[in-house]
Design a protein around this motif. Structure first.
Motif, PDB file in Angstrom:
ATOM      1  N   ALA A  91       5.180   4.309  -8.790  1.00 17.45           N
ATOM      2  CA  ALA A  91       5.659   5.066  -7.814  1.00 17.45           C
ATOM      3  C   ALA A  91       4.572   5.551  -6.751  1.00 17.45           C
ATOM      4  O   ALA A  91       4.408   6.654  -5.723  1.00 17.45           O
ATOM      5  CB  ALA A  91       6.113   6.440  -7.986  1.00 17.45           C
ATOM      6  N   ASN A  92       3.044   5.467  -7.548  1.00 16.85           N
ATOM      7  CA  ASN A  92       2.437   5.681  -7.494  1.00 16.85           C
ATOM      8  C   ASN A  92       1.214   5.212  -6.537  1.00 16.85           C
ATOM      9  O   ASN A  92      -0.306   5.488  -6.584  1.00 16.85           O
ATOM     10  CB  ASN A  92       1.292   6.830  -8.698  1.00 16.85           C
ATOM     11  CG  ASN A  92       1.703   8.328  -9.002  1.00 16.85           C
ATOM     12  OD1 ASN A  92       2.588   8.643  -8.569  1.00 16.85           O
ATOM     13  ND2 ASN A  92       2.033   8.252  -9.969  1.00 16.85           N
ATOM     14  N   VAL A  93       1.781   4.448  -5.860  1.00 17.95           N
ATOM     15  CA  VAL A  93       0.528   2.913  -4.831  1.00 17.95           C
ATOM     16  C   VAL A  93       0.939   3.502  -3.611  1.00 17.95           C
ATOM     17  O   VAL A  93       2.376   3.513  -3.179  1.00 17.95           O
ATOM     18  CB  VAL A  93       1.065   1.954  -5.632  1.00 17.95           C
ATOM     19  CG1 VAL A  93       0.094   0.794  -5.002  1.00 17.95           C
ATOM     20  CG2 VAL A  93       0.832   1.849  -6.796  1.00 17.95           C
ATOM     21  N   LYS A  94       0.351   3.764  -2.559  1.00 15.11           N
ATOM     22  CA  LYS A  94       0.007   3.522  -1.482  1.00 15.11           C
ATOM     23  C   LYS A  94      -0.969   2.711  -0.267  1.00 15.11           C
ATOM     24  O   LYS A  94      -1.825   2.550  -0.957  1.00 15.11           O
ATOM     25  CB  LYS A  94      -0.323   4.309  -1.118  1.00 15.11           C
ATOM     26  CG  LYS A  94      -0.258   5.878   0.554  1.00 15.11           C
ATOM     27  CD  LYS A  94      -0.364   6.939   0.412  1.00 15.11           C
ATOM     28  CE  LYS A  94       0.002   7.580   2.449  1.00 15.11           C
ATOM     29  NZ  LYS A  94       1.429   7.128   2.033  1.00 15.11           N
ATOM     30  N   CYS A  95      -0.234   2.225   0.411  1.00 14.10           N
ATOM     31  CA  CYS A  95      -1.167   1.296   1.198  1.00 14.10           C
ATOM     32  C   CYS A  95      -1.094   1.943   2.201  1.00 14.10           C
ATOM     33  O   CYS A  95      -0.634   1.902   3.095  1.00 14.10           O
ATOM     34  CB  CYS A  95      -0.091  -0.437   1.199  1.00 14.10           C
ATOM     35  SG  CYS A  95      -1.687  -1.143   2.493  1.00 14.10           S
ATOM     36  N   VAL A  96      -2.976   1.958   2.892  1.00 15.52           N
ATOM     37  CA  VAL A  96      -2.573   2.658   3.996  1.00 15.52           C
ATOM     38  C   VAL A  96      -3.351   2.027   4.965  1.00 15.52           C
ATOM     39  O   VAL A  96      -4.930   1.126   4.880  1.00 15.52           O
ATOM     40  CB  VAL A  96      -3.819   4.147   4.211  1.00 15.52           C
ATOM     41  CG1 VAL A  96      -4.638   4.699   5.157  1.00 15.52           C
ATOM     42  CG2 VAL A  96      -3.198   4.869   2.897  1.00 15.52           C
ATOM     43  N   VAL A 140      -6.220   0.197   1.296  1.00 16.80           N
ATOM     44  CA  VAL A 140      -7.350   1.830   2.628  1.00 16.80           C
ATOM     45  C   VAL A 140      -7.456  -0.090   3.062  1.00 16.80           C
ATOM     46  O   VAL A 140      -8.186  -0.425   2.664  1.00 16.80           O
ATOM     47  CB  VAL A 140      -8.545   2.136   2.414  1.00 16.80           C
ATOM     48  CG1 VAL A 140      -8.293   2.470   3.350  1.00 16.80           C
ATOM     49  CG2 VAL A 140      -7.794   3.554   1.583  1.00 16.80           C
ATOM     50  N   CYS A 141      -6.645  -0.170   4.326  1.00 15.92           N
ATOM     51  CA  CYS A 141      -6.886  -1.625   5.182  1.00 15.92           C
ATOM     52  C   CYS A 141      -7.917  -0.832   6.681  1.00 15.92           C
ATOM     53  O   CYS A 141      -7.129  -0.460   7.454  1.00 15.92           O
ATOM     54  CB  CYS A 141      -5.590  -2.000   5.075  1.00 15.92           C
ATOM     55  SG  CYS A 141      -4.405  -2.633   3.928  1.00 15.92           S
ATOM     56  N   THR A 166     -10.331  -1.258  -0.924  1.00 19.75           N
ATOM     57  CA  THR A 166     -11.035  -1.790   0.061  1.00 19.75           C
ATOM     58  C   THR A 166     -10.413  -2.996   0.327  1.00 19.75           C
ATOM     59  O   THR A 166     -10.526  -3.799   0.057  1.00 19.75           O
ATOM     60  CB  THR A 166     -12.014  -1.071   0.304  1.00 19.75           C
ATOM     61  OG1 THR A 166     -13.202  -1.837   0.050  1.00 19.75           O
ATOM     62  CG2 THR A 166     -12.427   0.631   0.203  1.00 19.75           C
ATOM     63  N   CYS A 167      -9.237  -3.298   1.580  1.00 23.34           N
ATOM     64  CA  CYS A 167      -9.136  -4.378   2.051  1.00 23.34           C
ATOM     65  C   CYS A 167      -9.711  -4.999   3.552  1.00 23.34           C
ATOM     66  O   CYS A 167      -9.637  -3.573   4.399  1.00 23.34           O
ATOM     67  CB  CYS A 167      -7.704  -4.819   2.434  1.00 23.34           C
ATOM     68  SG  CYS A 167      -6.834  -4.389   0.447  1.00 23.34           S
ATOM     69  N   SER A 168     -10.211  -6.649   3.426  1.00 26.81           N
ATOM     70  CA  SER A 168     -10.223  -6.289   5.030  1.00 26.81           C
ATOM     71  C   SER A 168     -10.427  -7.695   5.331  1.00 26.81           C
ATOM     72  O   SER A 168      -9.590  -8.473   4.314  1.00 26.81           O
ATOM     73  CB  SER A 168     -11.766  -6.237   5.295  1.00 26.81           C
ATOM     74  OG  SER A 168     -12.869  -6.838   4.186  1.00 26.81           O
ATOM     75  N   VAL A 169      -9.935  -8.257   6.905  1.00 27.52           N
ATOM     76  CA  VAL A 169      -9.420  -9.680   6.578  1.00 27.52           C
ATOM     77  C   VAL A 169     -10.050 -10.785   6.103  1.00 27.52           C
ATOM     78  O   VAL A 169     -11.301 -10.722   5.629  1.00 27.52           O
ATOM     79  CB  VAL A 169      -9.573  -9.737   8.037  1.00 27.52           C
ATOM     80  CG1 VAL A 169     -11.298  -9.502   9.381  1.00 27.52           C
ATOM     81  CG2 VAL A 169      -8.537 -10.783   8.725  1.00 27.52           C
TER      82      VAL A 169
END
Length: 403
Positions: free
Chosen positions: A105-110, A55-56, A19-22
């Motif tokens: 290949a299995n990395v995703k940024c949402v 997840v951003c 998890t990401c946030s500002v």
């Protein structure tokens, strides 16, 4: 010792959600780079086929005065918001270009700006932000969104973007325990941080509660349930013959008094059934469910713990497994700003200060620096867990045998 690992391979059993946030260090990606880099190099259970979802979360409020900024509440200036959105695009570009440490290949940024609205539930077009700005999900429901839309494994390793792995750790035993019918009460296993080192001793001193780790062998489990030792030995021998030679050692799992948000491995159905329904957006599970669990166990004793199923991977009291980089405080170093175009790969190293005190651990991350100390000089106002007097913490208690 027999192996109790499910037949499915690791990447089919475990996914990762970060998890990401500002934070102030955006638009640079140094903080997340360091976390993902430590995940790849220090968690032996992670393979090139492991699915990783970043997840951003959404910025909640724009303020004009910098004195009103609160990164915890995602209340920032327009410049900080724009820097955060630029950070998300940079991470997505690194993933697309297979740059370190996002090279598999299995990395995703949402980007949760493009997720469902909290009120209507209608999905937006993937290329443009919502017409009605999405409300902040918060840590709990950001994880929940990833579990619902992207995770297809029974287990998930949940990571906050500023919690790096400080040493090597093998989670195969933890995954096996979470999936094994032999340990039905184990639902979530938090990894050891400085706050949970010497956990049983701290709990005994603070709350006068005795906690014991789960039995690690079949003989110990039989003894716990009153099975005679001769029958326990026969059962263990039969179990070894049936399952084959040992390939993974069983982990030392100690019950915890609360659900922790920091890096942990959990059953996905535990999150879906027992966490998300009881956490309002944008609250943290630790502040809600964890706080209620703590009150319950303090009041009614550890016999209630099976209701919660939260454990600690209690394997080493000398080194923490995860370390908090304090993303809301870490700032870009002058050299990072100057060399921002050089694609610096972050490495994390741990140091120990005088006397081996856990508080003396420091993390060194390329591109980031800690802010200058801003001590207020205010006296500690809470009660000491050791002696009950106000004005000092248990670590500096004058009545401690060490002091």
């Amino acid at each position: 010792m027999s192996c109790f690992v499910p037949s499915c391979s690791r990447h089919r059993a475990l996914s990762v959600v970060i998890t990401c946030s500002v934070v102030p260090s955006h638009p640079e990606t140094f903080l997340l780079d360091a976390t993902v880099n430590s995940l790849r190099h220090r968690v032996k259970s992670i393979t090139h086929n492991t699915h990783i979802v970043v997840v951003c979360d959404v910025v909640d409020e724009i303020v004009e005065n910098s004195n009103d900024v609160s990164f915890k509440k995602a209340r920032v200036t327009r410049e900080q918001r724009d820097n955060y959105h630029a950070f998300i695009k940079s991470v997505q570009a690194k993933i697309h270009n297979r740059e370190e440490p996002y090279h598999t290949a299995n990395v995703k940024c949402v980007d949760l700006r493009f997720a469902e609205t909290p009120s209507h539930g209608a999905k937006s077009d993937a290329s443009t932000p919502l017409t009605v700005p999405a409300r902040r999900f918060g840590f709990g429901h950001a994880v929940g969104h990833a579990l619902e839309h992207y995770v297809r494994t029974p287990l998930v390793l949940v990571i906050q973007h500023d919690y790096v792995f400080a040493r090597e750790v093998n989670l195969d035993g933890v995954c096996a325990a979470l999936l094994s019918p032999r340990y039905p009460s184990v639902q979530s296993v938090v990894l050891q941080s400085m706050a949970t080192m010497n956990y049983a001793t701290k709990i005994s001193e603070r709350f006068d509660l005795d906690i014991e780790p789960l039995p690690s062998t079949l003989e110990q489990m039989c003894a716990l349930n009153g099975v005679p030792s001769c029958l326990a030995s026969l059962a263990a021998a039969a179990d070894t013959a049936r399952r084959g030679d040992a390939t993974i050692s069983k982990p030392r799992l100690t019950p915890t008094l609360m659900l922790y948000d920091k890096n942990h491995v959990a059953r996905v159905d535990f999150w879906e059934k027992y966490v998300l329904p009881f956490v309002d957006r944008p609250a943290f599970p630790e502040d809600t469910i964890g706080a209620s669990q703590l009150i319950d166990l303090k009041t009614n004793g550890m016999t209630r713990h099976a209701t919660y199923g939260t454990y600690l991977l209690d394997e080493d009291d000398s080194e923490p497994c995860v370390y908090h980089l304090s993303g809301r405080k870490a700032a870009l170093s002058p050299s990072a700003i100057r060399d921002a175009g050089e694609n610096v790969v972050c490495n994390v190293s741990m140091g120990r200060g005088h006397g081996g005190n856990a508080q003396s651990h420091t993390a060194v991350v390329s591109g980031l620096e800690a802010p200058a100390s801003q001590s207020t000089g205010k006296r500690f106002r809470q009660k000491c867990f050791r002696c009950g007097e106000k004005g000092h913490s248990f670590r500096f208690c004058p009545n401690s045998p060490v002091n």
